[in-house]
Scaffold this active site. Structure first.
Site, PDB file in Angstrom:
ATOM      1  N   TYR A 130      11.957   0.996  33.895  1.00 19.58           N
ATOM      2  CA  TYR A 130      12.654   2.275  34.138  1.00 19.58           C
ATOM      3  C   TYR A 130      11.712   3.461  34.005  1.00 19.58           C
ATOM      4  O   TYR A 130      11.076   3.643  32.961  1.00 19.58           O
ATOM      5  CB  TYR A 130      13.803   2.403  33.133  1.00 19.58           C
ATOM      6  CG  TYR A 130      14.579   3.686  33.222  1.00 19.58           C
ATOM      7  CD1 TYR A 130      15.564   3.859  34.180  1.00 19.58           C
ATOM      8  CD2 TYR A 130      14.332   4.733  32.333  1.00 19.58           C
ATOM      9  CE1 TYR A 130      16.301   5.030  34.256  1.00 19.58           C
ATOM     10  CE2 TYR A 130      15.049   5.909  32.396  1.00 19.58           C
ATOM     11  CZ  TYR A 130      16.034   6.055  33.361  1.00 19.58           C
ATOM     12  OH  TYR A 130      16.753   7.216  33.440  1.00 19.58           O
ATOM     13  N   ASN A 190       5.865   0.051  29.633  1.00 23.86           N
ATOM     14  CA  ASN A 190       6.841   1.134  29.563  1.00 23.86           C
ATOM     15  C   ASN A 190       7.710   0.951  28.322  1.00 23.86           C
ATOM     16  O   ASN A 190       8.909   1.148  28.352  1.00 23.86           O
ATOM     17  CB  ASN A 190       7.716   1.100  30.830  1.00 23.86           C
ATOM     18  CG  ASN A 190       8.580   2.333  30.995  1.00 23.86           C
ATOM     19  OD1 ASN A 190       8.112   3.455  30.909  1.00 23.86           O
ATOM     20  ND2 ASN A 190       9.866   2.119  31.254  1.00 23.86           N
ATOM     21  N   SER A 248      10.678  -0.936  28.725  1.00 23.47           N
ATOM     22  CA  SER A 248      10.555  -2.299  29.229  1.00 23.47           C
ATOM     23  C   SER A 248       9.086  -2.572  29.478  1.00 23.47           C
ATOM     24  O   SER A 248       8.278  -1.642  29.636  1.00 23.47           O
ATOM     25  CB  SER A 248      11.329  -2.552  30.518  1.00 23.47           C
ATOM     26  OG  SER A 248      12.731  -2.515  30.313  1.00 23.47           O
ATOM     27  N   SER A 258      14.604  -2.553  25.685  1.00 24.39           N
ATOM     28  CA  SER A 258      13.391  -2.921  26.408  1.00 24.39           C
ATOM     29  C   SER A 258      13.553  -4.266  27.095  1.00 24.39           C
ATOM     30  O   SER A 258      13.825  -5.285  26.449  1.00 24.39           O
ATOM     31  CB  SER A 258      12.210  -2.980  25.432  1.00 24.39           C
ATOM     32  OG  SER A 258      11.002  -3.156  26.127  1.00 24.39           O
ATOM     33  N   GLY A 259      13.399  -4.280  28.401  1.00 24.72           N
ATOM     34  CA  GLY A 259      13.381  -5.526  29.148  1.00 24.72           C
ATOM     35  C   GLY A 259      11.985  -6.114  29.092  1.00 24.72           C
ATOM     36  O   GLY A 259      11.105  -5.706  29.848  1.00 24.72           O
TER      37      GLY A 259
END
Length: 359
Positions: free
Chosen positions: A136, A208, A240, A278-279
């Protein structure tokens, strides 16, 4: 002039890197970018892009790439992973972009695959299922404007090349934030020897993730000593991280899944626990054992692969390369204006960081 990478600063990083210290040190792997900067009609800033990886370069015939997938924290997307889990491979390109551009990039990667392997697609009833991942970038980029186009994704694929690659504010990493500093795209590699034979492992990250207070570098907790530089509004994680690991070591899909898991240990070296927002999604692939697609191949198959007992060197390489790739992403990044919250997301000061780590 390129900013100093982590090793250039003299940070005490372990392991032996490849010639470019990048994922492109793995034979045949190509990386390309499309980086978008501008101002949208609504006055918001456009700062985003697409990163494209061609695991087998531009070979004329489609060939599977053996792969494994792992999600440390699944608050994100990586397409094609259901089949990677069941089939153990994917075919064609791998792309990384922002959260709201997965669809158009997937569409473009499908078109690239159909066009690039046109003869095979005409001969057989083949399907395209590219891998597209996201993080994102809406703090810096006008993400809701969906400014990435099919042409942008195709341009990233067409630009894919070997050798040294750009880092920081490039490709899909253009609008990213890492540990409250400007983040982005980073890469690193390791050379290892197993049973008298040399192999390469490379990592590419779209970083990120993380909160400033968590940040550790080379085992030193530096984040709390750098909080004076943290802009208001970046106290919590919105992030992420995507980690792509590539190797020329011959590994089976279950071994590659285990290798992908080690990327989680790699990002943990930097201090993140894998935050709720967070992915943290990882993929590992091997370019060894090239062969035709199963649909057009012989019935009886055989593969060259390493014993599980020999994989510790690869696991360590994955941890080291992932950690260094995140540092390289942050060190290469440039300041960027934020839109919500307003302010400037600063790039980390490499010299200050070096002093904190090495004294």
């Amino acid at each position: 002039m390129a900013k100093p990478r982590a090793r250039d600063l003299g940070l005490p990083l372990p392991g032996i890197s490849g010639p470019h210290n990048a994922i492109t040190d793995v034979p045949g792997v190509l990386v390309g970018y499309r980086t978008l900067n501008g101002v949208a009609a609504n006055g918001r800033r456009i700062q985003t892009g697409v990163t494209a990886i061609l695991p087998r370069g531009r070979e004329a015939e489609p060939q599977p790439v053996w792969a494994g997938f792992h999600a440390l924290n699944g608050n994100g997307e990586m397409t094609g992973t259901h089949w990677i889990e069941h089939g153990g491979y994917f075919v064609g390109p791998l792309c990384i972009t922002n959260s709201h551009s997965v669809g158009i990039v997937h569409h473009a990667a499908t078109r690239w695959t159909i066009d690039h392997y046109a003869a095979a697609w005409q001969r057989e009833h083949l399907w395209a299922m590219p891998v597209v991942a996201e993080t994102y970038d809406g703090v810096i980029n006008d993400i809701n404007g969906q400014h990435v186009s099919e042409a942008d994704a195709l341009a990233a694929l067409d630009a894919a090349a070997g050798g040294p690659i750009a880092e920081g504010n490039v490709g899909g990493g253009n609008g990213m934030i890492c540990y409250g500093y400007k983040g982005g795209t980073g890469s690193a590699s390791r050379r290892i020897e197993i049973d008298g034979r040399g192999y390469t492992l490379g990592a590419l990250v779209q970083a990120n993730h993380g909160q400033r207070a968590w940040l550790k570098v080379c085992g030193v907790a530096v984040g709390e000593r750098l909080e004076d530089e943290l802009p208001q509004g970046l106290e919590r994680e919105r992030g992420s991280i995507i980690v792509i690991l590539a190797t020329d070591a011959p590994l089976l899909p279950h071994q590659l899944k285990r290798l992908a898991q080690r990327a989680g240990l790699g990002i943990a070296q930097g201090g993140t626990p894998g935050g709720n927002n967070s992915g943290d999604i990882f993929l590992a692939f091997s370019v060894a054992n090239p062969r035709p697609l199963p649909q057009v191949s012989v019935i009886r198959q055989s593969l060259d692969y390493l014993s599980d007992e020999c994989c510790d060197a690869l696991y360590l390489a994955a941890v080291q390369a992932t950690d260094e790739a995140v540092l390289n992403a942050m060190l290469a990044a440039e300041d960027a204006p934020m839109q919500k919250p307003e302010g400037i997301c600063r790039a980390i000061d490499g010299e200050r960081l070096r002093t904190l780590v090495t004294g």
